[in-house]
Design an enzyme around this catalytic site. Sequence first.
Site, PDB file in Angstrom:
ATOM      1  CE  LYS A  72      -0.409  -0.870 -21.325  1.00  0.00           C
ATOM      2  NZ  LYS A  72      -1.815  -1.102 -21.645  1.00  0.00           N
ATOM      3  CD  GLU A  83      -5.793  -0.372 -25.023  1.00  0.00           C
ATOM      4  OE1 GLU A  83      -5.564   0.630 -24.306  1.00  0.00           O
ATOM      5  OE2 GLU A  83      -6.038  -0.306 -26.236  1.00  0.00           O
ATOM      6  NE  ARG A 125       0.069   6.707 -15.057  1.00  0.00           N
ATOM      7  CZ  ARG A 125      -0.631   5.880 -15.816  1.00  0.00           C
ATOM      8  NH1 ARG A 125      -1.928   5.793 -15.719  1.00  0.00           N
ATOM      9  NH2 ARG A 125      -0.017   5.135 -16.703  1.00  0.00           N
TER      10      ARG A 125
END
Length: 548
Positions: A266, A31, A256
């Site tokens: 982020k 994104e 992850r």
Amino acid sequence: MAEINNFIKTIMQNDLNSGKVDAIATRFPPEPNAYLHIGHARAIITNFELAKAFSGTTNLRFDDTNPAKEDKEFVAGIIEDLAWLGYKPNNIFYGSDYFEETYEKAVLLIKKGLAYVDDLSQEEMSKYRGTIVEPGKNSPWRDRSVEENLELFEQMRDGKFKEGEKTLRAKIDMAHPNINMRDPAMYRILHIPHHRQGTKWCIYPMYDFAHPLQDSFEGITHSLCSLEYDNHRILYDWFIENCEMKHVPHQYEFGRLNITNTIMSKRYIRALVDSGKVMGYDDPRMPTLCGLRRRGYTPDSIRNFILSTGLSRVNSTVEAESLEEELRNDQKLLATRPNAIINPVKVVIDNYPEDKVEYLDCPNNQENPDLGNRQISFSKYVYIEREDFIEQKPNKKWKRWALDVEVRLMHAYFVKATSCEYDNDGNITLIHATYDPETRSGSGFDARKPNGNIHFVDASTAKAAEFRLFEPLMLDITEENKDLDFMERLNPNSLQILNGYVEESLANTVPGTHYQFIRNGYYVTDKDSSNEKLVFNRTCGLKSSFKL
Ligand code: ATP
Ligand code: MG
């Protein structure tokens, strides 16, 4: 470079063997709402390396379906980071390019009675959703007719409603044990211009709806994502099936990557930048790829690090130290090893002629003769590291310099310290020494052994330089600070600036050049460096600072 090997590779191999797929097609779907961090590197490397292992393809697809947070700056940054890591996508696509097709699939679901326009507010919707142990409740708007839904959805698109006034939802099952299946939102109204679409749209698809369709439009075979999407897979499959997608992609999840003492989200990274406590997204202390690049990490060191962490269906936390180890492995033979003095004290060699400058031969990398030799200058005044000198030799183990002690100045002569000069605070400002002309390096002199071998930079040709040394941005979590906000756990000593000197061969160094400064560490020239003021970042020390 290590070869990629993990459970997803096995799945792909089996799918090829059984004829389930003809070729492997993956995508990396960031994104564009921030710069990439090293956690993303795991997703990038996994997607690209797996496809490469089977001569398949990998697209870069910007998941730009939320105009509120997305920006062209991040698009450019992500493209740059990917290229720097050494990956060239087969295509660069944008989720927003599929808005029209996505809209048509929503219309199809409405026509099939599988989607409806809801008037509940967001808060009401979450109240109706139920919990893990309680089923949800149907919205009073759930049974609108197909015609009414089609009309309302078109009006949503035409901007007839305010934000939050209407939502398009999938009609699945409000009592489903998986909450993601309780009539998830498909479209919301946002009167915000889009970075590529301008004001063409005021309804935007949700990730869970848009993502599987995008994968299908692009012919992705294996849609890889991190573990938190695990319980969205059922919804992914539901949309693929009910939207009657011709091409059927499958989702696979992996753990992850987390790194000790590193903020890897982020949201936190943006908060740090906004707080002004760091120099920006590319601050060398940041876990962003642009920060790591500026710090002096190389693409190979990052790739090898990621591959060394393996991949499984469990989230993992890796010691930051192993990234340093990969950098050392990568640069050991590649980087030249010039002399730099990061915390200098001046030495005068009293018996050396005043105006003489001589040049001494010196290998660029003792362990790699292919890098050749260079000449370094020597004269009456030199700089050495302050920590290489002590007035009284403390014990036999002290293999550096002291008064009345003789050491070799690396590649030059034996020197003996005779006295010191001090400032008012008692700090040494000058060390007086004498040299023995018989002991020039390479002369074969072996009548006595020096107490040590220390490096220097000749003051007559030295270039002043700033050295930036880093510690982790975050303090270790302790009993006392464990409940503090992350902003209050920032390490106050994470940046230390020292002023010293480098040898003249570095006068024209350009940003991004890697060095091993002799006896000191791995460094890289910073983008702030100029001919007037050289600036170097310490990437990491020469050896592991970890105590085993
Ligand atoms: P963040 O949680 O930091 O906000 P994100 O997952 O929202 O990151 P995206 O831009 O959606 O960021 O991520 C693109 C891809 O990178 C996704 O497929 C995501 O699963 C993957 N990814 C993000 N962070 C990690 C991580 N720490 N380890 C492995 N993969 C990650
Ligand atoms: Mg995400």
